[in-house]
Structure formats: C-alpha cells, structure tokens
Scaffold this active site. Sequence first.
Site, PDB file in Angstrom:
ATOM      1  N   GLY A  10       0.796  -0.989   0.050  1.00  0.00           N
ATOM      2  CA  GLY A  10       0.145  -0.107   0.083  1.00  0.00           C
ATOM      3  C   GLY A  10       0.820   1.214  -0.018  1.00  0.00           C
ATOM      4  O   GLY A  10       0.281   2.227  -0.144  1.00  0.00           O
ATOM      5  N   PRO A  14       8.658   6.701  -5.228  1.00  0.00           N
ATOM      6  CA  PRO A  14       9.044   7.643  -6.421  1.00  0.00           C
ATOM      7  C   PRO A  14       9.710   6.930  -7.448  1.00  0.00           C
ATOM      8  O   PRO A  14      10.498   6.096  -7.207  1.00  0.00           O
ATOM      9  CB  PRO A  14       9.739   8.650  -5.611  1.00  0.00           C
ATOM     10  N   THR A  15       9.243   7.125  -8.672  1.00  0.00           N
ATOM     11  CA  THR A  15       9.780   6.481  -9.810  1.00  0.00           C
ATOM     12  C   THR A  15      11.285   6.670 -10.211  1.00  0.00           C
ATOM     13  O   THR A  15      12.033   5.912 -10.422  1.00  0.00           O
ATOM     14  CB  THR A  15       9.095   6.782 -11.036  1.00  0.00           C
ATOM     15  N   GLY A  17      14.942   7.946  -8.342  1.00  0.00           N
ATOM     16  CA  GLY A  17      15.506   8.079  -7.101  1.00  0.00           C
ATOM     17  C   GLY A  17      16.998   8.764  -7.289  1.00  0.00           C
ATOM     18  O   GLY A  17      17.402   8.574  -8.453  1.00  0.00           O
ATOM     19  N   LEU A  18      17.728   9.085  -6.373  1.00  0.00           N
ATOM     20  CA  LEU A  18      19.237   9.356  -6.536  1.00  0.00           C
ATOM     21  C   LEU A  18      20.063   8.193  -6.047  1.00  0.00           C
ATOM     22  O   LEU A  18      19.790   7.919  -5.037  1.00  0.00           O
ATOM     23  CB  LEU A  18      19.397  10.710  -5.757  1.00  0.00           C
ATOM     24  N   GLY A  19      20.879   7.754  -6.761  1.00  0.00           N
ATOM     25  CA  GLY A  19      22.027   6.741  -6.338  1.00  0.00           C
ATOM     26  C   GLY A  19      22.987   7.555  -5.383  1.00  0.00           C
ATOM     27  O   GLY A  19      23.447   8.425  -6.001  1.00  0.00           O
ATOM     28  N   ASP A  44      18.647   6.405  -2.424  1.00  0.00           N
ATOM     29  CA  ASP A  44      19.116   4.971  -2.458  1.00  0.00           C
ATOM     30  C   ASP A  44      20.536   5.080  -1.696  1.00  0.00           C
ATOM     31  O   ASP A  44      21.645   5.543  -1.958  1.00  0.00           O
ATOM     32  CB  ASP A  44      19.036   4.374  -3.609  1.00  0.00           C
ATOM     33  N   TYR A  49      28.313   1.707   1.266  1.00  0.00           N
ATOM     34  CA  TYR A  49      28.654   2.643   0.692  1.00  0.00           C
ATOM     35  C   TYR A  49      29.546   3.836   1.504  1.00  0.00           C
ATOM     36  O   TYR A  49      30.160   4.560   1.019  1.00  0.00           O
ATOM     37  CB  TYR A  49      27.426   3.421   0.088  1.00  0.00           C
ATOM     38  N   LYS A  78      20.536  -0.742   2.800  1.00  0.00           N
ATOM     39  CA  LYS A  78      20.691  -2.152   2.560  1.00  0.00           C
ATOM     40  C   LYS A  78      21.684  -2.851   3.591  1.00  0.00           C
ATOM     41  O   LYS A  78      22.451  -2.234   4.015  1.00  0.00           O
ATOM     42  CB  LYS A  78      21.204  -2.317   1.194  1.00  0.00           C
ATOM     43  N   HIS A 111      20.970  -6.735   0.303  1.00  0.00           N
ATOM     44  CA  HIS A 111      22.027  -6.047  -0.756  1.00  0.00           C
ATOM     45  C   HIS A 111      22.443  -7.324  -1.492  1.00  0.00           C
ATOM     46  O   HIS A 111      22.296  -6.868  -2.875  1.00  0.00           O
ATOM     47  CB  HIS A 111      23.205  -5.477  -0.080  1.00  0.00           C
TER      48      HIS A 111
END
Length: 309
Positions: A10, A14-15, A17-19, A44, A49, A78, A111
Amino acid sequence: MSKFRKLNNGNTIPTIGLGTYKSKPGEVEEAVKYAIDIGYRHFDCAWFYANEKEVGDALQAKLHEGVVKREELFVVTKLWNNFHEKKNVVPMLRESLKSLQLEYVDLFLIHWPFGFKETADGLPTDGTASYSDVDYLETWEGMEECVKSGLTKSIGISNFNKEQVARLVNNCRIKPVVNQVEVNPNINQKELIQFCKERDIVVVGFCPLGRSTQSTTISTYPRSTILDPKVIEVAKKYNKTPAQVILRYLVSLGICVIPKSVTKSRILENFDIFDFELEQKDVAYLDSCNTNQRVSPMSAYKDHKYYPF
C-alpha cells in the site's frame, strides 16, 4: 507516466531516485541537498557505501529548513553480506539509522543473496574461506523483525534471480516489495521484470546508464548506451540528452530508476524525463541493445552457492 509506483503493502515509491554509490565525501551531501531542492524524494543508500552520515546530514539540513517533511522522503538502505545471520539484521539497520539520523527508513533491502563471514572483509579476496552459508531465508526473518519493530516501513531484496525471488515469496510472512537489480539497455531484464510484476514486486533499476567512464577506459566493460551514436541521434530529435532518452525508456518498462550523480546539471537532467514519449521505433532500437552484459556481475563470488547470476 506516473512519478510513483504502488508497492504491494500500500505504500508508494517515487519512480526516480538518487543513487549514492561511490559518491565521495564532500560531494554526496551537496548532491542530496540539491536533489531535494529540485524535487527528488527517493534516496538510495547502503551501509556498504560508507557515506550514510553525509546523506543523513543533508536530509537533516533540508528537514530543518522546512523544504521537505520526513513523510515526503523515501529513504532506502541495505544490509551488507557480512551480516546475514538473523541476529545481526536489526542491529545493522539501527547502525544505518544512526548514521542517517532517522527513526525509520522507508525501505530496507538485502543487498545480495549470498553472505560472507562476519569476520571477513567487505569484499573478501580469499575465496571460499570467507563465505558464509547462511540461508537468505534466515536473513529474511531478521528483515521481517525490522518491520515489526517499526525500524522500516517496507522490506525488499536486491540482486535476486527468479528462482531466489520465488523461493523467498513461498517462504516468507512479509512479502518483499521490491527487487533492486541492474537494469540498463545492455541488460533490460524484461523477463525478470515480468516475473516480479506477476508477484506484485516492483523492480528498481540500478546503474540505469551503465558506467560510461569505465566503458571507455576498460576494454572488457559493456559500452554504455549513452555513448551510442544512434541514441545520441534519437536524443537530438526529442531535444533531450542520451541519458534522458535511456531513463525514459527504462521507466516505460514499469520500473523505478536510481541514477547516481553528484553533478548538479546531471541530477536535474535525470529528473526531467516526464514530458516526452518515445516513438515505437526508438523503443525498438533500445530493446535491440540488450546483450545481457552486466557492469556489476560480482563474478569474484560466482562459486558461492547463493550467487544469483
């Protein structure tokens, strides 16, 4: 073309995103702040990272400025491969939350389906000696605990193949909402996208533009389609950039995309893809670019029993 995708619980994602993978210290904070200013809401991240503290600083700055409310943001992190034992999952999410300076994330992903020993390096080079045989089904039980304890709104997977997705769906109490995998014209993943769609799982595509720098400097690397003369020609026709044409194509496959950049002009460009439609012949050409070549094969671990490719 919708700027959001509905998840099976539900919630919406957002289609675009910023990696933030490989975004350097001193750059990622400014990139996230700028992205929020121009309308990005999907970020993301990952423990691996090693830049979540800076991302968190940027999010906090914009929350305090009142530019955005927490409930408008969609923050993803992740679980790395060294922490697949069930007992480690909640503590690792808590560690990411502390760095991000948030009380919850919107999405927490496994991940990779394969694990390493907790004592091993993050990317071990000593072969099978560092492998953990913890089943990702055990890891998933820990992920479900994260939802129950309110530390994340949704849980999902990354880099899982069809068999692994099916096995997880058949053995879980909370279904994954997404499978984040590499998707670009060189590996358009149409089969996996359809497979996930049938199970009400949204695909999120990482490396949507390939890696153009490496593809020009490393001969074995798949050549990024943003460098393809035909794609450059198509882009001129729409008065768009090659990157915008490719992202538009990928979004039309029904997925989300998370292009990574720290360059303001590109961050803006990657977000500005909702005002044009590709003609069928241009879609057909991009379809024809599919060679199933990955920029992120993780082939050093191909002898792990849970290696997905």
